[in-house]
Design an enzyme around this catalytic site. Sequence first.
Site, PDB file in Angstrom:
ATOM      1  N   TYR A 198      -1.157  -0.772  10.656  1.00 53.98           N
ATOM      2  CA  TYR A 198      -1.382  -1.168   9.254  1.00 53.98           C
ATOM      3  C   TYR A 198      -0.239  -0.643   8.380  1.00 53.98           C
ATOM      4  O   TYR A 198       0.310  -1.363   7.552  1.00 53.98           O
ATOM      5  CB  TYR A 198      -2.736  -0.608   8.812  1.00 53.98           C
ATOM      6  CG  TYR A 198      -3.078  -0.805   7.345  1.00 53.98           C
ATOM      7  CD1 TYR A 198      -3.632  -2.006   6.898  1.00 53.98           C
ATOM      8  CD2 TYR A 198      -2.880   0.218   6.408  1.00 53.98           C
ATOM      9  CE1 TYR A 198      -3.959  -2.183   5.551  1.00 53.98           C
ATOM     10  CE2 TYR A 198      -3.210   0.052   5.075  1.00 53.98           C
ATOM     11  CZ  TYR A 198      -3.751  -1.148   4.644  1.00 53.98           C
ATOM     12  OH  TYR A 198      -4.077  -1.319   3.320  1.00 53.98           O
TER      13      TYR A 198
ATOM     14  N   SER B 185       0.855  -1.200   0.000  1.00 48.68           N
ATOM     15  CA  SER B 185       0.000   0.000   0.000  1.00 48.68           C
ATOM     16  C   SER B 185       0.881   1.236   0.000  1.00 48.68           C
ATOM     17  O   SER B 185       2.028   1.195   0.454  1.00 48.68           O
ATOM     18  CB  SER B 185      -0.857   0.002   1.273  1.00 48.68           C
ATOM     19  OG  SER B 185      -1.531   1.231   1.414  1.00 48.68           O
TER      20      SER B 185
ATOM     21  N   LYS C  56       2.451  -2.794   6.146  1.00 50.89           N
ATOM     22  CA  LYS C  56       2.602  -2.628   4.696  1.00 50.89           C
ATOM     23  C   LYS C  56       4.052  -2.280   4.336  1.00 50.89           C
ATOM     24  O   LYS C  56       4.525  -2.618   3.251  1.00 50.89           O
ATOM     25  CB  LYS C  56       1.615  -1.568   4.183  1.00 50.89           C
ATOM     26  CG  LYS C  56       0.150  -2.016   4.261  1.00 50.89           C
ATOM     27  CD  LYS C  56      -0.107  -3.200   3.333  1.00 50.89           C
ATOM     28  CE  LYS C  56      -1.521  -3.721   3.373  1.00 50.89           C
ATOM     29  NZ  LYS C  56      -1.747  -4.834   2.437  1.00 50.89           N
TER      30      LYS C  56
HETATM   31  P1  NAP Z   1     -11.513  -5.402   1.228  1.00 50.71           P
HETATM   32  O1  NAP Z   1     -12.492  -4.656   0.403  1.00 50.71           O
HETATM   33  O2  NAP Z   1     -11.640  -5.331   2.704  1.00 50.71           O
HETATM   34  O3  NAP Z   1     -11.436  -6.949   0.770  1.00 50.71           O
HETATM   35  C1  NAP Z   1     -12.413  -7.749   1.102  1.00 50.71           C
HETATM   36  C2  NAP Z   1     -12.077  -9.170   0.636  1.00 50.71           C
HETATM   37  O4  NAP Z   1     -11.120  -9.774   1.516  1.00 50.71           O
HETATM   38  C3  NAP Z   1     -13.306 -10.005   0.682  1.00 50.71           C
HETATM   39  O5  NAP Z   1     -13.266 -10.911  -0.409  1.00 50.71           O
HETATM   40  C4  NAP Z   1     -13.162 -10.746   2.016  1.00 50.71           C
HETATM   41  O6  NAP Z   1     -13.985 -11.887   1.952  1.00 50.71           O
HETATM   42  C5  NAP Z   1     -11.654 -11.010   2.009  1.00 50.71           C
HETATM   43  N1  NAP Z   1     -10.988 -11.271   3.291  1.00 50.71           N
HETATM   44  C6  NAP Z   1     -10.987 -10.501   4.404  1.00 50.71           C
HETATM   45  N2  NAP Z   1     -10.240 -11.072   5.364  1.00 50.71           N
HETATM   46  C7  NAP Z   1      -9.725 -12.227   4.857  1.00 50.71           C
HETATM   47  C8  NAP Z   1      -8.899 -13.255   5.354  1.00 50.71           C
HETATM   48  N3  NAP Z   1      -8.421 -13.244   6.618  1.00 50.71           N
HETATM   49  N4  NAP Z   1      -8.583 -14.302   4.550  1.00 50.71           N
HETATM   50  C9  NAP Z   1      -9.065 -14.345   3.296  1.00 50.71           C
HETATM   51  N5  NAP Z   1      -9.861 -13.415   2.766  1.00 50.71           N
HETATM   52  C10 NAP Z   1     -10.206 -12.365   3.532  1.00 50.71           C
HETATM   53  O7  NAP Z   1     -10.040  -4.966   0.908  1.00 50.71           O
HETATM   54  P2  NAP Z   1      -9.435  -4.269  -0.401  1.00 50.71           P
HETATM   55  O8  NAP Z   1      -9.607  -2.808  -0.263  1.00 50.71           O
HETATM   56  O9  NAP Z   1      -9.896  -4.955  -1.614  1.00 50.71           O
HETATM   57  O10 NAP Z   1      -7.892  -4.554  -0.137  1.00 50.71           O
HETATM   58  C11 NAP Z   1      -7.196  -5.625  -0.722  1.00 50.71           C
HETATM   59  C12 NAP Z   1      -5.708  -5.437  -0.451  1.00 50.71           C
HETATM   60  O11 NAP Z   1      -5.289  -4.171  -0.974  1.00 50.71           O
HETATM   61  C13 NAP Z   1      -5.360  -5.404   1.047  1.00 50.71           C
HETATM   62  O12 NAP Z   1      -4.115  -6.008   1.253  1.00 50.71           O
HETATM   63  C14 NAP Z   1      -5.274  -3.925   1.344  1.00 50.71           C
HETATM   64  O13 NAP Z   1      -4.441  -3.656   2.448  1.00 50.71           O
HETATM   65  C15 NAP Z   1      -4.661  -3.416   0.054  1.00 50.71           C
HETATM   66  N6  NAP Z   1      -4.889  -1.984  -0.192  1.00 50.71           N
HETATM   67  C16 NAP Z   1      -6.159  -1.490  -0.286  1.00 50.71           C
HETATM   68  C17 NAP Z   1      -6.318  -0.120  -0.536  1.00 50.71           C
HETATM   69  C18 NAP Z   1      -7.668   0.512  -0.681  1.00 50.71           C
HETATM   70  O14 NAP Z   1      -7.738   1.745  -0.751  1.00 50.71           O
HETATM   71  N7  NAP Z   1      -8.748  -0.246  -0.763  1.00 50.71           N
HETATM   72  C19 NAP Z   1      -5.206   0.704  -0.662  1.00 50.71           C
HETATM   73  C20 NAP Z   1      -3.945   0.147  -0.546  1.00 50.71           C
HETATM   74  C21 NAP Z   1      -3.788  -1.211  -0.323  1.00 50.71           C
HETATM   75  P3  NAP Z   1     -14.517 -12.678   3.265  1.00 50.71           P
HETATM   76  O15 NAP Z   1     -15.196 -11.676   4.127  1.00 50.71           O
HETATM   77  O16 NAP Z   1     -15.405 -13.743   2.700  1.00 50.71           O
HETATM   78  O17 NAP Z   1     -13.267 -13.254   3.878  1.00 50.71           O
END
Ligand code: NAP
Length: 272
Positions: free
Chosen positions: A177, A164, A181
């Site tokens: 967090y 991130s 990262k």
């Molecule tokens: P999100 O919307 O919270 O992702 C949700 C997904 O993760 C769902 O499919 C959920 O399904 C699954 N999940 C949650 N906990 C889990 C676990 N312990 N094991 C397996 N699956 C799990 O997150 P996102 O925003 O897509 O982020 C994805 C990645 O990108 C993360 O590493 C995050 O730190 C990174 N990131 C995100 C952003 C942003 O702005 N969104 C920015 C920088 C980096 P279930 O509930 O069925 O498990």
Amino acid sequence: MSRSSISKTMQQVARSSSTIKCKRLEGKVAIVTASTEGIGFGIAKRLAEEGAKVMISSRKETNVKRAVEQLKSEGLNICGTICHVGKSEDRKNLFEKTKQEFGGLDILVSNAGINPVLTTFFETSEKVWDQIFNINVKSAFLLIQESLPLLRESKSPSIIIISSIAGYMSFPLLGAYCVSKTALLGLNQIAAATLAPEGIRVNCIAPGVIKTKLSQIVHESELGDKMLSQIPMQRFGETDDIAKVAAFLASDDASYITGETIVATGGIRSRL
Ligand code: NAP
């Protein structure tokens, strides 16, 4: 042109360019963790659209079922299974099922990441610290370690870690967090250097603010306007903005790239 119309035009460009697809991942098999929603879902969809067979997974069976049905209805070669990345049995099953369904593995995308609470850094409890590090860092390491027997059989193996922009900058209420990262940037370096002689490429993506559930608190609150003003491209990212980067890194177009981190933030600077 007003600021809002520039932002709208940019969003249209982002959407229309996602319709340009090539089949550079044909014949490859991918695992994407935490892929029933958000960035993981976007990456799984894109890899499959570019020709890969993709194993999607997350903790909840209903989410896996819904995501598999949606992607299959679009004609994509998808399979799904439950995998809580913090559970060793689930990870074992993930690799076994992938081998069983698709015959091997070429691409691992370690995407799962959590931030259970917003708190000032030194108010972070030990329990929350452990939760964040278990999912964001330890399970990324274990997934990579456990994927190696299958990746060593692949002709063009590749690993992608989702870090991130928070790994480069401090966000006051996301302290633990942010540290987790930053740790992934280190994991990327050491894993890439260790696996390069075997031809296994390891790269990282550092997304900015992407519109998902995880970032809802930022992009759907009053914090949103403040954050938006710090993004040179004046828009939050879409999941497809990250999916396109993942497809490139997973493909042979990135055959000489390893140990790199691609920062996809709409212009937020990560370094000098
Ligand atoms: P999100 O919307 O919270 O992702 C949700 C997904 O993760 C769902 O499919 C959920 O399904 C699954 N999940 C949650 N906990 C889990 C676990 N312990 N094991 C397996 N699956 C799990 O997150 P996102 O925003 O897509 O982020 C994805 C990645 O990108 C993360 O590493 C995050 O730190 C990174 N990131 C995100 C952003 C942003 O702005 N969104 C920015 C920088 C980096 P279930 O509930 O069925 O498990």
